[in-house]
Design a protein around this motif. Structure first.
Motif, mmCIF file in Angstrom:
data_model
loop_
_atom_site.group_PDB
_atom_site.id
_atom_site.type_symbol
_atom_site.label_atom_id
_atom_site.label_comp_id
_atom_site.label_asym_id
_atom_site.label_seq_id
_atom_site.Cartn_x
_atom_site.Cartn_y
_atom_site.Cartn_z
ATOM 1 N N GLU A 150 -114.612 -59.043 58.252
ATOM 2 C CA GLU A 150 -115.625 -59.610 57.496
ATOM 3 C C GLU A 150 -114.956 -60.348 56.255
ATOM 4 O O GLU A 150 -113.938 -59.949 55.894
ATOM 5 N N GLY A 151 -115.696 -61.258 55.823
ATOM 6 C CA GLY A 151 -115.224 -61.851 54.451
ATOM 7 C C GLY A 151 -114.032 -62.643 54.887
ATOM 8 O O GLY A 151 -114.197 -63.690 55.648
ATOM 9 N N HIS A 152 -112.810 -62.295 54.455
ATOM 10 C CA HIS A 152 -111.752 -62.950 54.831
ATOM 11 C C HIS A 152 -110.955 -62.498 55.733
ATOM 12 O O HIS A 152 -110.416 -61.544 55.567
ATOM 13 N N GLY A 153 -110.682 -63.241 56.759
ATOM 14 C CA GLY A 153 -109.760 -62.675 57.984
ATOM 15 C C GLY A 153 -108.896 -63.838 58.579
ATOM 16 O O GLY A 153 -109.158 -64.973 58.600
ATOM 17 N N GLY B 80 -117.971 -67.215 58.681
ATOM 18 C CA GLY B 80 -119.338 -67.469 58.634
ATOM 19 C C GLY B 80 -120.127 -66.129 58.630
ATOM 20 O O GLY B 80 -120.031 -65.151 59.121
ATOM 21 N N ARG B 81 -121.409 -66.209 57.590
ATOM 22 C CA ARG B 81 -122.212 -64.933 57.620
ATOM 23 C C ARG B 81 -123.604 -65.499 57.075
ATOM 24 O O ARG B 81 -123.574 -66.597 56.621
ATOM 25 N N ALA B 82 -124.398 -64.624 56.930
ATOM 26 C CA ALA B 82 -125.692 -65.003 56.606
ATOM 27 C C ALA B 82 -125.874 -65.968 55.293
ATOM 28 O O ALA B 82 -126.764 -66.735 55.415
ATOM 29 N N ASP B 83 -125.217 -65.779 54.250
ATOM 30 C CA ASP B 83 -125.358 -66.350 52.955
ATOM 31 C C ASP B 83 -124.346 -67.459 52.748
ATOM 32 O O ASP B 83 -124.174 -68.200 51.729
ATOM 33 N N SER B 84 -123.638 -67.761 54.019
ATOM 34 C CA SER B 84 -122.482 -68.678 53.721
ATOM 35 C C SER B 84 -122.820 -69.884 53.694
ATOM 36 O O SER B 84 -123.830 -70.478 53.940
ATOM 37 N N SER C 30 -123.711 -71.466 58.451
ATOM 38 C CA SER C 30 -123.923 -70.688 59.613
ATOM 39 C C SER C 30 -123.750 -69.398 59.505
ATOM 40 O O SER C 30 -122.714 -68.953 58.686
ATOM 41 N N ALA C 31 -124.493 -68.576 60.067
ATOM 42 C CA ALA C 31 -124.159 -66.986 60.030
ATOM 43 C C ALA C 31 -123.055 -66.661 61.326
ATOM 44 O O ALA C 31 -122.874 -65.545 61.457
ATOM 45 N N ARG C 32 -122.662 -67.516 62.143
ATOM 46 C CA ARG C 32 -121.675 -67.196 63.210
ATOM 47 C C ARG C 32 -120.365 -66.936 62.585
ATOM 48 O O ARG C 32 -119.780 -67.654 61.965
ATOM 49 N N PRO C 33 -119.816 -65.644 63.211
ATOM 50 C CA PRO C 33 -118.643 -65.438 62.428
ATOM 51 C C PRO C 33 -117.236 -66.580 63.234
ATOM 52 O O PRO C 33 -116.236 -66.657 62.666
ATOM 53 N N THR C 34 -117.796 -67.314 64.077
ATOM 54 C CA THR C 34 -116.848 -68.138 64.646
ATOM 55 C C THR C 34 -116.819 -69.602 63.669
ATOM 56 O O THR C 34 -115.863 -70.573 64.028
ATOM 57 N N PHE D 197 -114.411 -76.394 56.241
ATOM 58 C CA PHE D 197 -114.747 -75.546 57.389
ATOM 59 C C PHE D 197 -114.649 -76.334 58.534
ATOM 60 O O PHE D 197 -114.984 -77.536 58.830
ATOM 61 N N ALA D 198 -114.573 -75.450 59.702
ATOM 62 C CA ALA D 198 -114.471 -75.934 60.974
ATOM 63 C C ALA D 198 -115.994 -74.788 61.771
ATOM 64 O O ALA D 198 -115.941 -73.713 61.529
#
Length: 363
Positions: free
Chosen positions: A289-292, A298-302, A306-310, A323-324
């Motif tokens: 989550e966050g920075h990895g 991506g997350r709900a408030d990004s 997009s909220a997609r972690p991809t 971003f990509a």
């Protein structure tokens, strides 16, 4: 895609005409093709010089994403390994309890080294070898891997020096070899040549500056030291532009930043994929989550929309972002020289939302 270019240009012009922004660039790639490369406004508060497509913007932490990409390419070729100790390549780094810190810890901001060495000053900050030596002497603030805290400035030296030790190349040589040359980037710098200084936009603040933070109590370390504030003044200094501070002083155009992220999406850009599909899957399947792995996700408030972690990338202080979004074959970069107090700038969100609507690339 003429419709995208026209709509984004219209929005940028409106933001400048309403004095909500000073100077802006926005670029986006879709399925490997540049669909918009728009700009508006002026390079500084005098409003004498218009922004053009090759105006360079100081984008602070947007350089972190490219630094991470460089390391992922070295891992893909077996030169580095996420789970081996950094001291494997940088023996001095093992001092004071850091022998077990891995490259994964550093990329995930869990290494326990977010604070600058106490002896840091402006001169040392611009000296790569001095900063790496000082960081090698630090002790971790917590057991590595047990806690995440954003390594605002130290990230670049920890990750960057590891790559330099493994390859026996300087950071700028690696950046050129791994990213700039393969993609033909001419306007992407971490360590600006003096000859390019006149192209750099000057930063200003969206709101009056708040009182500077007081010095910390004696002995208390800082991730971003009080003497760097206001950050707009710091990043307007030519000596800071010329320094190599990968986590904090990226200077580039929106087009080159968007092209970097386009090359991380399967299919790449102009036949260039910076990472093999297996490497990208490994990064995006990580449970973080966050920075990895060096990127924000991506997350709900990004602000990436997009909220997609991809969806992954990195922003910079004041509102810049690159971003990509592999699911939609989309990359976007937003650059501005008016720094907003919140990194969730309204202008950026509006522009990204428009791009996603045009492409039907919304969640």
């Amino acid at each position: 895609m003429p419709d995208a270019q026209a709509q984004i240009q219209k929005q940028l012009d409106q933001l400048v005409n309403e004095d909500r922004e000073c100077g802006l660039q926005v670029a986006a790639y879709h399925k490997g093709k540049l669909i918009t490369d728009a700009c508006a406004g002026h390079t500084d508060a005098s409003r004498n010089t218009p922004v053009n497509a090759r105006t360079l913007f100081p984008l602070f932490s947007c350089g972190k994403g490219a630094t991470a990409t460089m390391v992922h390419r070295l891992v893909a070729r077996g030169i580095l390994d996420y789970d081996r100790p950094i001291a494997t390549w940088w023996p001095e780094f093992a001092a004071n309890g850091k022998h077990a810190i891995t490259l994964r810890h550093a990329l995930d901001h869990t290494a326990g080294l977010p604070y600058l060495p106490p002896e840091t000053d402006l001169t040392k900050l611009c000296d790569w070898d001095a900063m790496c030596s000082a960081i090698a002497r630090l002790a971790p603030a917590w057991t590595p891997g047990t806690r995440s805290e954003y390594h605002a400035i130290t990230f670049g030296w920890i990750v960057g020096e590891t790559a330099c030790r493994a390859t026996k190349l300087s950071f700028q040589q690696l950046l050129k070899q791994e990213i700039l040359t393969p993609l033909g980037l001419r306007d992407f710098f971490i360590g600006l040549p003096e000859t390019e200084e006149t192209r750099v936009a000057q930063l200003e603040n969206a709101t009056p500056l708040a009182p500077l933070p007081p010095p910390p109590p004696p002995g208390q370390l800082e991730a971003i030291p009080h003497w760097l504030f206001p950050l707009s003044h710091w990043m307007n200094r030519p000596d800071i532009h010329r320094a190599c501070i990968p986590a904090s002083n990226g200077i580039m155009t929106a087009r080159d930043l968007a092209r970097h992220y386009a090359a991380l999406i399967p299919g790449g850009v102009d036949g260039v994929e910076l990472l093999p599909p297996a490497s990208l899957r490994r990064i995006l399947e990580s449970n973080t989550e966050g920075h990895g792995f060096g990127y924000a996700r991506g997350r709900a408030d990004s602000a990436m929309g997009s909220a997609r972690p991809t969806c992954f990338g990195h922003g910079g202080h004041g509102g810049s972002l690159g971003f990509a979004d592999p699911d939609h074959h989309l990359s976007v970069a937003f650059a501005c020289n008016r720094l907003h107090t919140s990194d969730s700038g309204e202008s950026r969100r509006k522009i990204i939302k428009t791009i996603r609507q045009i492409l039907h690339a919304e969640d």
